[in-house]
Scaffold this motif. Structure first.
Motif, short mmCIF file in Angstrom:
data_model
loop_
_atom_site.label_atom_id
_atom_site.label_comp_id
_atom_site.label_asym_id
_atom_site.label_seq_id
_atom_site.Cartn_x
_atom_site.Cartn_y
_atom_site.Cartn_z
N ILE A 1 34.89 35.09 43.31
CA ILE A 1 35.90 34.86 44.30
C ILE A 1 37.29 34.40 43.90
O ILE A 1 37.93 33.91 42.56
N VAL A 2 38.06 35.34 44.54
CA VAL A 2 39.66 34.97 44.28
C VAL A 2 40.69 34.74 45.35
O VAL A 2 40.61 34.96 46.41
N VAL A 3 41.50 33.99 44.65
CA VAL A 3 42.61 33.42 45.59
C VAL A 3 43.72 33.58 45.03
O VAL A 3 44.35 33.37 43.40
N SER A 4 44.40 34.24 46.12
CA SER A 4 46.01 34.85 45.69
C SER A 4 46.29 35.65 44.24
O SER A 4 47.09 34.98 43.15
N GLY A 5 44.90 36.02 43.79
CA GLY A 5 44.63 37.13 42.84
C GLY A 5 44.53 36.18 41.70
O GLY A 5 44.36 36.97 40.31
N VAL A 6 43.99 34.99 41.65
CA VAL A 6 43.18 34.21 40.75
C VAL A 6 42.09 33.89 41.27
O VAL A 6 41.37 33.55 42.07
N PRO A 7 41.12 34.48 39.97
CA PRO A 7 39.47 34.44 40.20
C PRO A 7 39.42 33.19 39.43
O PRO A 7 40.01 32.81 38.78
N SER A 8 38.78 32.25 40.27
CA SER A 8 38.72 31.80 40.83
C SER A 8 36.96 30.53 40.62
O SER A 8 36.89 29.75 40.58
N ALA A 9 36.27 31.72 41.18
CA ALA A 9 34.74 31.18 40.28
C ALA A 9 34.06 32.61 40.67
O ALA A 9 34.08 33.59 41.40
N VAL A 10 32.73 31.96 39.24
CA VAL A 10 31.65 33.16 39.18
C VAL A 10 30.47 32.84 39.51
O VAL A 10 30.17 31.31 39.41
N THR A 11 29.63 33.46 40.56
CA THR A 11 28.59 32.96 41.11
C THR A 11 26.82 33.98 40.25
O THR A 11 27.22 35.22 39.93
N LEU A 12 26.27 32.80 39.33
CA LEU A 12 25.55 33.55 38.26
C LEU A 12 24.61 33.86 40.21
O LEU A 12 24.38 33.35 40.66
N THR A 13 23.40 34.36 39.72
CA THR A 13 22.54 34.49 40.16
C THR A 13 21.47 33.60 40.26
O THR A 13 21.43 32.59 39.65
N ASN A 14 20.94 32.57 41.94
CA ASN A 14 20.28 32.02 42.93
C ASN A 14 20.78 30.66 42.36
O ASN A 14 20.73 30.04 42.02
N GLY A 15 22.62 31.10 42.64
CA GLY A 15 23.63 29.80 42.41
C GLY A 15 24.40 30.41 43.32
O GLY A 15 24.20 30.62 44.35
N ILE A 16 25.24 28.83 43.71
CA ILE A 16 26.25 29.04 44.88
C ILE A 16 27.81 28.66 44.37
O ILE A 16 27.17 27.47 43.56
N SER A 17 28.56 29.31 44.70
CA SER A 17 29.79 28.86 43.88
C SER A 17 30.94 28.60 45.71
O SER A 17 30.70 28.71 46.72
N ALA A 18 31.27 27.08 45.48
CA ALA A 18 32.11 26.84 45.85
C ALA A 18 33.77 26.57 45.93
O ALA A 18 34.05 26.02 44.46
#
Length: 654
Positions: free
Chosen positions: A1-18
């Motif tokens: 998830i990238v917000v305004s050019g800033v990487p904000s979250a990385v989702t691992l396998t079998n995971g959920i990022s918010a």
């Protein structure tokens, strides 16, 4: 998830990022990772209405679709149903590898979108216009002992010259940065804060400067000038502590934070026996008043007895120097300092009063002749003027009369710094027992103060930010809930649609009731969410692989420097000289590493966009305790790098 050019979250396998984004400022507020949708629902239940939410779910490649969340309870389903456009049932049962969603909590804007796919190169892109009708005030928040991963440039010379930046206080740097941000030109539109430390420039930071990390140097008082990095970045006002601001008064008070807050346990009985129960002390109006001896000498590390008289010529010459010495020390060490006491050898009360009128310090009453004689005898005073410096804790002599008089005379000739240095030197001569006692008291006091201060700051900061980040019960009562759908109206609507499609009325009525009943059990579709006021667009697209070319970076530098193309040639030629130096002596580390504030390298640092260009060309920029450093790595092919700079100079210098 990238917000305004800033990487904000990385989702691992079998995971959920918010990721939660503030709808008024666009600030990234929270980033969290979860193992299942139930956990996501519990988290969203604490988030205030209106926040922008981005979700990314990644699953293993399970062809049988066994990796699902079919056991979602009604509570989780209802909470996730507050995300307009998010298909809760599909998210729980889908066998696709990736589920992506962007929307607004408790609203269903037109730009809200979701995507279920097994194609790792698919993405969704949402562009929204912030709700500027209710802008949220942003303030600079300080992060002590923290540095960005990279800096953009430094504060321009026109705002504050480099040499001034290196010598400026935190308050002066903040004032200069604020003045720079008020300009509103194209350059500072990307600036989100700055980082600095004593003896370092004001380095500007942008979205590429994340993530921040802790610096190695630790200090409790960087604002007072101790060697530590502090990074300041804009955040919504509720996320900035109320006292997180630099003022001249705050800097001044910070400079005195090294003074212990405990009382000096002076030898009360000893001084009362030596000098009597009361001595003269001058108030703000310079009027002598009798005060208890213990109170008059309280909280002083040293006590100096000045044996003198008006009729003594050398005394009249030394007294003005001693007055100067005393006044300077009262400014340097108003507490835990030195108290002077005049012991008169005058011939009568009149001479005493006339002579004492020129002195700002304490005095033994002239009537107490027995104590004056006793003090002379104890300290072996045979002539005047004589200055005896004693330890306030033990009453033992710290500096002999011969030494003290000579040292005071020399210090006053050299100025205020010499006077302070002399005082610090006297403190080092106190008996070891006294020094140990004070050290123990200081450590105990510091430990208690630190714990108390940290607890207060944590409670205050957490309370303020929590009220902003998390949903409050009172807030929920004020917020307008989703509008429930009228079941009978929904049945009529479905019935009309079925009849229009050609279904027989009786069968359409039965089917309409059946469909409405099913919908009633799904909060995500049985409640109607408003569209909200935020406008935007969305699209499903392939993953963007950024590949900033040299041409793009050069164009960016020109834009940031008001279209001045001559800057490109200067940046490249300066960098080429560093490369040439390394090629002459590749094994010498002195040629490979250079501070960004170096007078020569500053030709590069001071131009926005230049550091990003150099890193593209093989340079590495990293942080040290002293400064940010540019380096030419050992792994770089120096011949090839030199050829690249030659070609670029030929291309962009013309």
């Amino acid at each position: 998830i990238v917000v305004s050019g800033v990487p904000s979250a990385v989702t691992l396998t079998n995971g959920i990022s918010a990721v939660i984004v503030d709808e008024a400022s666009g600030c990234i507020l929270q980033s969290a990772a979860f193992s299942n949708l139930s956990a996501v629902g519990s988290f969203l239940d604490t988030v205030p209405y209106g926040r922008i939410v981005a979700i990314c779910r990644v699953r293993d490649d399970k062809p049988d679709g066994s990796e699902t969340d079919t056991s979602l309870d009604d509570s989780t389903t209802k909470i996730l149903g507050r995300l307009g456009g998010f298909d809760v049932e599909a998210a729980a049962t889908s066998s696709k590898n990736y589920i992506l969603f962007v929307g607004q909590l408790n609203f269903h804007p037109k730009w809200a979108t979701s995507l279920e796919t097994s194609d790792s190169m698919q993405s969704i892109k949402v562009s929204i216009q912030l709700n500027i009708s209710s802008p949220l005030k942003a303030r600079l928040r300080s992060e002590i002992n923290t540095v960005p991963v990279v800096v953009s440039t430094r504060l321009p010379e026109t705002i504050m010259p480099l040499q001034t930046q290196l010598a400026a206080s935190h308050f002066q740097k903040r004032a200069a940065f604020n003045a720079y941000m008020k300009n509103g030109d194209s350059q500072n539109s990307t600036v989100i804060g700055y980082t600095t430390r004593p003896d370092a420039p004001v380095y500007l930071i942008d979205n590429q400067s994340f993530p921040f990390r802790k610096s190695d140097g630790q200090t409790h008082n960087p604002i007072a000038g101790e060697a530590s990095w502090v990074t300041y970045h804009y955040l919504p006002d509720p996320l900035v502590p109320d006292d997180d601001n630099i003022t001249e008064e705050k800097v001044a008070s910070s400079n005195n934070t090294n003074v212990p807050k405990f009382d000096i346990p002076i030898a009360d009985d000893y001084f009362a026996g030596l000098l009597g129960n009361q001595i003269l002390v001058k108030n703000s109006a310079s009027t002598p008043t009798l005060v208890d001896t213990a109170s008059a000498l309280a909280n002083n590390r040293l006590v100096a007895l000045y044996f003198s008289a008006q009729w003594c010529g050398p005394c009249r010459g030394f007294t003005p120097l001693l007055v100067e010495f005393y006044n300077v020390l009262k400014e340097v060490a108003p507490s835990h300092g030195l108290e002077l006491l005049f012991v008169s050898s005058d011939q009568d009360e009149g001479q005493f009063q006339q002579y004492y009128g020129k002195m700002p310090f304490a005095a033994l009453p002239f009537s107490n002749r027995s104590s004056a004689q006793q003090a002379k005898s104890i300290f072996g005073v045979r002539g005047i003027p004589s200055l005896v410096v004693v330890d306030a804790l033990s009453g033992r002599i710290v500096v002999s009369p011969d030494e003290s008089r000579r040292e005071v005379h020399q210090a006053c000739q050299r100025g205020e710094e010499a006077i302070e240095t002399l005082f610090r030197g006297w403190l080092e001569k106190v008996p070891p027992e006294s020094a140990s006692m004070l050290e123990i008291l200081a450590l105990s006091c510091q430990e208690v103060e630190t714990k108390t201060s940290e607890a207060k700051e944590t409670v205050a900061a957490n309370t303020k930010s929590q009220q902003y980040l998390a949903k409050m019960k009172e807030q929920d009562r004020k917020k307008k809930p989703p509008t429930p759908v009228d079941p009978s109206a929904r049945v009529k609507g479905i019935f009309s649609q079925l009849v229009a499609k050609g279904m027989e009325p009786n069968a359409a009525a039965v089917e309409a009731i059946k469909q409405a009943t099913v919908e009633q059990k799904k909060p995500s579709v049985s409640t109607k969410l408003e569209e909200g006021t935020i406008q935007g667009t969305c699209e499903n697209c392939a993953v963007e692989i950024k590949n900033n070319t040299i041409d793009m970076m050069v164009e960016k530098i020109c834009q940031l420097n008001a279209g001045d193309k001559t800057k490109i040639g200067m940046i490249l030629s300066t960098a080429k000289k560093y490369v040439a130096n390394v090629r002459k002596d590749p094994s010498n580390p002195r040629f490979r590493n250079f501070r960004l504030s170096n007078k020569v390298f500053d030709r590069i640092t001071s131009n926005p966009g230049s550091i990003e260009l150099l890193t593209k060309l093989g340079f590495v920029v990293f942080h040290s305790d002293i400064d940010f450093v540019a380096s030419i790595p050992l792994s770089v092919d120096l011949t090839l790098m030199g050829d690249v700079f030659d070609k670029l100079l030929t291309k962009y210098s013309s």
